[in-house]
Design an enzyme around this catalytic site. Structure first.
Site, short mmCIF file in Angstrom:
data_model
loop_
_atom_site.label_atom_id
_atom_site.label_comp_id
_atom_site.label_asym_id
_atom_site.label_seq_id
_atom_site.Cartn_x
_atom_site.Cartn_y
_atom_site.Cartn_z
CB SER A 133 -0.92 0.39 1.01
OG SER A 133 -2.00 0.99 1.00
CG ASP A 230 -7.25 -2.87 -3.52
OD1 ASP A 230 -8.05 -1.30 -2.19
OD2 ASP A 230 -6.01 -2.68 -3.00
CG HIS A 260 -6.12 -2.23 0.77
ND1 HIS A 260 -5.31 -1.77 -0.65
CD2 HIS A 260 -5.59 -2.01 2.13
CE1 HIS A 260 -3.99 -0.70 -0.09
NE2 HIS A 260 -4.42 -0.68 1.05
#
Length: 286
Positions: A133, A230, A260
């Site tokens: 991320s 996601d 995610h």
């Protein structure tokens, strides 16, 4: 276009064959977890990290926003690197996990500085950077700043420029209101509070570190893994990043039902297999 697709599917096929041939595992025999250590930096908060010594290239894991080094992916990668005999380091950003400092004082620049310190002072030789991320964004910034220390990059649900991009897509009235209040409250299901608050100062500072507006001077191998389910960071960001990096050795792997966090067992297997394939590639080149 057809030749590009053919190369892409050929690459996936080769990776599948490699996985089947090598039978890589990251579970079964459990290794003793590494010990938390603290890096003392002049005039800066101490950084908490866990380090495993081993062969090169090493692997460095960069967590996501407000996350820490104790997640499933970070722990699974330590187990994998130990089994393979390669060095590995995971750490907490300033203000996160066991590191000193306050999260509210952190910025993208603060955490980029943390990553560069890790590369400069805590590891030896080129590393495979694995960014989750926001860690994927920081991974890009580190690779630009320290190309000699970056052997390859593996992005997981990469959130390059994400805070800034989402803010800039808000209606102008909403942006004006946020700027007047001085903060932006974003709903999330990833913490107990149910929201994350960004100050306008944080957003302005983050804007200075955006990477997707121009070619990215990264020439090492790049692998970008993203889930198509996601709901936090859209998978097309990984596609944009793939287009921007100058490297010719870039693969994007989309998981149809991936979320995610990419923390399911099959997700982690794919991450491990991808890193294992890169290690083979890099050591063969040497």
């Amino acid at each position: 276009m057809a030749s590009t697709l053919a190369r892409h599917f050929s690459r996936i096929f080769q990776l599948t064959l490699h996985v089947q041939r090598k039978s890589v595992t990251f579970s079964g025999v459990r290794h003793k977890s590494s010990t938390v250590q603290y890096a003392t930096r002049p005039d800066l908060p101490k950084l908490a990290y866990r380090k495993v010594k081993g062969k090169s290239p090493g692997v460095v894991f960069l967590p996501g926003f407000a996350s820490n080094m104790g997640g499933k992916k970070a722990e699974a990668l330590e187990e994998f690197c130990k089994s393979l005999g390669h060095s590995y380091l995971r750490f907490d950003y300033t203000g996160c996990g066991s590191s000193e400092g306050e999260m509210v004082d952190g910025t993208v620049g603060t955490w980029k500085r943390d990553v560069l310190y890790v590369l400069d002072e805590l590891v030896e030789g080129p590393q495979i950077l694995v960014g989750s991320s926001m860690g994927g964004w920081l991974m890009c910034l580190a690779a630009i700043a320290r190309p000699e220390k970056t052997a390859a990059m593996v992005g997981i649900s990469t959130a390059a420029d994400h805070f800034v991009t989402v803010f800039n897509t808000l209606p102008i009235e909403a942006r004006k209101e946020i700027e007047e209040k001085g903060q932006w409250v974003v709903p999330t299901k990833h913490n107990e509070e149910g929201s994350i608050t960004f100050t306008t100062e944080f957003l302005k500072e983050a804007e200075q570190h955006c990477v997707l507006q121009s070619p990215i001077p990264v020439t090492c191998p790049v692998r970008l893994i993203h889930g198509m389910k996601d709901q936090d960071v859209p998978w097309h960001i990984s596609m944009q990043l793939a287009e921007r990096v100058l490297s010719n050795d870039v693969d994007v792997i989309l998981r149809k039902h991936g979320q995610h966090r990419m923390a399911e067992k099959e997700d982690i297997k794919l991450i491990v297999y991808t890193i294992d394939d890169l290690i083979d590639k890099l050591t063969t080149l040497v």
